[in-house]
Structure formats: structure tokens, C-alpha cells
Design an enzyme around this catalytic site. Structure first.
Site, PDB file in Angstrom:
ATOM      1  N   HIS A  11       0.848  -1.190   0.000  1.00 59.18           N
ATOM      2  CA  HIS A  11       0.000   0.000   0.000  1.00 59.18           C
ATOM      3  C   HIS A  11       0.883   1.239   0.000  1.00 59.18           C
ATOM      4  CE1 HIS A  11      -0.149   0.119   4.701  1.00 59.18           C
ATOM      5  NE2 HIS A  11       0.982  -0.333   4.264  1.00 59.18           N
ATOM      6  N   ASP A 148       7.930  -3.076  10.559  1.00 56.78           N
ATOM      7  CA  ASP A 148       6.667  -2.859   9.864  1.00 56.78           C
ATOM      8  C   ASP A 148       5.836  -4.133   9.923  1.00 56.78           C
ATOM      9  OD1 ASP A 148       7.936  -4.520   8.037  1.00 56.78           O
ATOM     10  OD2 ASP A 148       7.860  -3.107   6.365  1.00 56.78           O
TER      11      ASP A 148
END
Length: 555
Positions: A11, A148
Site C-alpha cells: 500500500h 513494519d
């Protein structure tokens, strides 16, 4: 070397252009497409590229696709493993990997004239790491920590910079992922996963970490630079919340507990990295580095003397990091970022032409900064559109909503304007040389990536920007870098005695930050904002909606 960086697979698709080691342009696709985060992070959308952002970056530099020496794509499918082999429940992940392998062909179609042989696959976490270690100012041979949701097969990287080279030291294999654990909780609390994690951080301040002992059974450091983070039974900790349901004390407490265990684990990783390197500067990147509460604890309790966080720490930043990594490898010493204002801008004449085409009544005051300061002093809300757009998720004085911090009701008022939850705070801007008198925390803080304790003497004077826990996520303003914003702050203080102005992003809930003049006019026209300051021009709400106005020309 002319290198275009591309982030596309998960994304926040984005593009960045680096020429001879210098960052020329960087932008996220959402600012062009007007789709929040560009797309959802699904395997079925992995083929979508930041076509408009990439084309704009090239146009900014006067380049054609065939002029590029290399394209850095921030994911290397050769490093990936099947999702089930990594313990992930993602049955269509193979489709994502197929799209990644075909990226050179897709890029040739998106950028006619591009030689697909120039496309280089850059490991995802190395791109994140480069966006921190190579972009940080005055960092030297710094350390870098990346955290992440996931990359090819890991969720974490600890590394150090040695000259123009990055040396990996430790990675944590999936399924263990601090980012994925936080994403799971985001979804459990009724927010949009891979989008609304910052809401969990804000909600955590309203709770107490009473579930921390239970969470430590599933999320904990392993003492060797890695961690365990998987299998949290969220349903056993608290009932899930529906998207339209009110939050409860249990929801706030589980958020507080998750925030605490994240901070504990992050501190252990930071201490391990320092023990290996004995460095003085730590840079952070990856989506977890957007957790400004955790960043502040690392800066306060960690062993590094300085902590710098990439302002586009999420996946968008890998476009820049990938380009910087290839640039360094080619012998072009990568130059640090001088600011996050790397996006689009328009000349005064171009902005005036936009306003005339839109047939709106506007004026060109002698000093737009003074006009804005007077509006703010009168408790008006100002939409502020100036200079180049920001790269990353924070409004940093280029695409902002500004307000008076001295009225407590302005927090609710701004959240109503933006259409968002009332538990979410807004942030203060303050001149860099005044910050230490009001706020205790890492300084300077130009990118709003740390939280600071508000001095007790100031909490009642600037209540709109003080969070429930007595903190504020500040932006310090350097007059040398941001002279126009600095003038607003100085004039506002002269009028009110307050050296702080409220700054939140210029957008409404669920929409990307305003980027071009049309976006600014649409947002202003549909929101109860008193003044739009767009370049040197001012549009007043009363003038815009006054009946019988012919809407032409400069007043």
C-alpha cells in the site's frame, strides 16, 4: 545517475526521483488519485503502480522514462517464501508475488519509453533502511532499525551505515511481526486495518495497560535482537468493537496494553542494536516508526544520543529509500533530506488562474501571513495551502488546517470539521527557539514524529493541543526553512501572547491530504472553514457564499 524509486506492492504507492544522489521529487499516488493510501494492501491490487506520481516526478525534472539510468522497485520477489511456509494466512499471496515479478513489464506500460532492463528489485527492508540512514541529516555512520508489518520474509531489520553501504545485522522472520500484531488490534477495535493504526495509539492514552501481563505471553523480545509477536487471542482480552459502536474502557485498556508491550519490545531491540554497534545516532523507518509515542520513549530511555525518524516512514518511504540505495551503490553519495516538502507546487500566477477559473471571490492582501494570524487570533479556522506538498502522512505547514490553541473547544470543532473521532488529538506548531520553554521532549522536532510533555504552566493556556495524557505531538518550525509559517507564528504571538498555533492536516476523514488547488477549493467549499490562504491569496467564507457575488477578480 538518474534513478526513479517505486513503491507499489502493498500500500501507499509512491514515486521518488534521485539525481546524482540528491532527492529532486517524491510524492504519494493518493495525492493524485484521491484514494486514501492509494489502494488497499490486497494481493489483487498489487499490480497497481504509482503511475501519476512517477510521471509527475519525471516532469518535475524535465526527464523522459528513457532518460532514467535505473528504477528501484522496493520489493524483491526472489527473497520471498510462500505465505503458508511463513505461517501467514494469506492464500492469495502467490498472486502478489506474480505481480511483483512482472513489475518491469508493468512499469514499461505505465511509463512508455522505459527500458524494463533498468528495473532493479530492492529488498523491502533495505529500502526502508536506506530511507532512514541515507536521508537523515548529520547522521554519519548511524544505526537504523526498521519495523513494519512485513516485507519479503521478515518484519524487521537492524542495520548500520558504513560509509555509503548498509550492513544488515539482524532480521526477524515472519510470522513474528510487531506491525501485524498492531494491525490485528486495529481491526479488532473496529478500525480499518493497515490504515487506522494511529487511532489505536490515540485511544491508548485514554486507557491503562492492565492487560500487559497477558500480552507479554505473546509479544516479547527474545534477547538476541529479535522478538516473538504472534498468536494474540484478542477475543479473550476484550470483545471486538463494531465500526459504528462506541468504544469502551476495555477497548482503551487493550489499546494501552498493546502500546506498552510494543514500546517494551522496541526498547529491547534498540538496546541490542546499540550493544552491537555502540553508535550515537539511531534512525527509524517502517510503519511502526510512525508511532510517535513509542519513538519518544526510545529517545527518552534508549541508549542513543539522537533519534531521527524518516517523515515518510511507511511504505511510501521505500520509493525514496530504494532510489537512494541504488544511488549509493553507483557511487553517488546520497544527500540527506532537507525537508519533507518534495511534492507539487504552483506559482502565484498559476494559483491566481485557478481561482479565476473557479470564479471565486478572492483578494491578495499585502501580507498573507498577517491576514492569517489575525483570522486565527479572532478564533477563525484557516485552510493553509503553501509551497510544495509534503511527502509522508503529516501536514507540516504546507497543506494544513490552522486554529487558535487557546480555546479548548477547538479540538472538538476541528474534529467535527474533519469528521473524525473526538478522542483524537490535534497538534501544535511552535517556533524552534521557543519550543523548549513549552515542551519537554526531543528537539528539534520538525516532522511531528515524537510526543512531548506540555509544561504545566502552559497546559491551560493552549488546551486545544494538549492530549488527555498531558502530551502534544509538536512540530518545531525553523524560520530559515519555513519563513512564511514562522511569520504566522510570530504575528499570532504578537496578537495573542501564544507562541503556538494548532496544525492538523488539510483533509476530511477518509480522504487523502489536499494536494492541488482544486482539492483545496473543494475542501474549503464543503467544510466550515473561515479562510483559505492559497499562495498569496485569501478567500473568505463569507465572501464565497454571499448571495449575488459575481465571483470574479481580485479584491
Amino acid at each position: 545517475m538518474r534513478i526513479l524509486g517505486i513503491n507499489a506492492l502493498f500500500h501507499d504507492p509512491a514515486a521518488a526521483l534521485v539525481i546524482d544522489g540528491r532527492t529532486v521529487a517524491a510524492a504519494e499516488e493518493e495525492r493524485f488519485s484521491r484514494r486514501k493510501h492509494g489502494k488497499r494492501p490486497l494481493p489483487f491490487s498489487a499490480w497497481e503502480l504509482p503511475e501519476q506520481a512517477a510521471a509527475w516526478c519525471l516532469k518535475r525534472a524535465g526527464l523522459r522514462p528513457e532518460d532514467l539510468d535505473a528504477v528501484a522497485y522496493s520489493f524483491d520477489p526472489a527473497l520471498a517464501r510462500p505465505a503458508d511456509a511463513m505461517g501467514l494466512d494469506d492464500p492469495w499471496d502467490h498472486l502478489r508475488l506474480t505481480y511483483a515479478r512482472e513489475a518491469p513489464g508493468f512499469l514499461r506500460t505505465a511509463l512508455p519509453g522505459l527500458d524494463p532492463e533498468t528495473v532493479r528489485f530492492v529488498p523491502h527492508h533495505m529500502a526502508h533502511a536506506a530511507s532512514g540512514a541515507f536521508a537523515a541529516p548529520d547522521a554519519g555512520d548511524c544505526c537504523v532499525l526498521v519495523l513494519d508489518g512485513r516485507g519479503e520474509r521478515a518484519s524487521h531489520l537492524a542495520a548500520r551505515r558504513v560509509g555509503d553501504r548498509l550492513e544488515p545485522l539482524r532480521a526477524q522472520d515472519l510470522p513474528h511481526s510487531l506491525g501485524l500484531v498492531y494491525e490485528e488490534l486495529t481491526e479488532h477495535l473496529g478500525f480499518l486495518r493497515s490504515c487506522d493504526e494511529f487511532k489505536v495509539m490515540a485511544l491508548a492514552s485514554h486507557g491503562t495497560p492492565r492487560m500487559l501481563p497477558e500480552l507479554r505471553r505473546y509479544v516479547y523480545p527474545t534477547g538476541d535482537g529479535g522478538f516473538h509477536a504472534t498468536g494474540v487471542p484478542w477475543d479473550e482480552l476484550c470483545a471486538p468493537r463494531g465500526p459504528d459502536e462506541p468504544w469502551t474502557r476495555d477497548h482503551a485498556d487493550v489499546a494501552a496494553s498493546a502500546q506498552a508491550v510494543l514500546e517494551e519490545t522496541l526498547l529491547d531491540l534498540v538496546r541490542w542494536l546499540h550493544g552491537r554497534t555502540h553508535g550515537s545516532v539511531l534512525t527509524l523507518a517502517g510503519g511502526v516508526a510512525l508511532n510517535c509515542v513509542a519513538n519518544s520513549r526510545v529517545a527518552r530511555e534508549g541508549p542513543f544520543s539522537r533519534v531521527w525518524v524518516q517523515p515518510a516512514a511507511g511504505d511510501a518511504g521505500t520509493a525514496l529509500g530504494g532510489a537512494l540505495l541504488l544511488s549509493a551503490g553507483a557511487g553517488d553519495g546520497p544527500e540527506p533530506m532537507t525537508g519533507a516538502d518534495l511534492g507539487r507546487d504552483w506559482s502565484d500566477a498559476e494559483l491566481g488562474a485557478w481561482l479565476k477559473t473557479a470564479a471565486v471571490p478572492f483578494e491578495r492582501p499585502a501580507d498573507i501571513a498577517a491576514t492569517v494570524a489575525r483570522t486565527l487570533a479572532g478564533n477563525g479556522i484557516v485552510a493553509w495551502f503553501q509551497g510544495r506538498g509534503e511527502y509522508g502522512p503529516r501536514a507540516l505547514g504546507h497543506r494544513s488546517l490552522l486554529a487558535h490553541p487557546g480555546h479548548a473547544g477547538n479540538l472538538e470543532r476541528l474534529n467535527d470539521v474533519k469528521g473524525r473521532e473526538q478522542f483524537r488529538p490535534v497538534a501544535p506548531m511552535v517556533l524552534a527557539d521557543r519550543a523548549a520553554a513549552l515542551f519537554d521532549g526531543p528537539l528539534p522536532s520538525p516532522y511531528m514524529l515524537f510526543v512531548h510533555d506540555v509544561a504545566p504552566a502552559w497546559r491551560e493556556r493552549i488546551p486545544a493541543v494538549v492530549h488527555v495524557d498531558g502530551t502534544a505531538r509538536i512540530q518545531t518550525v525553523d524560520p530559515g526553512r519555513e519563513p512564511l509559517v514562522a511569520r504566522v507564528l510570530s504575528e499570532f504571538e504578537r496578537l495573542t501572547g501564544l507562541p503556538v498555533v494548532v496544525n492538523t492536516s488539510l483533509n476530511t476523514a477518509g480522504r487523502p491530504m489536499v494536494d492541488d488547488p482544486r482539492d483545496a477549493l473543494e475542501c474549503f467549499g464543503s467544510s466550515p472553514v473561515d479562510l483559505l490562504a492559497i499562495g498569496p491569496y485569501a478567500i473568505r467564507r463569507g465572501d464565497l457564499f454571499r448571495s449575488g457575488d459575481d465571483g470574479e477578480g481580485v479584491r
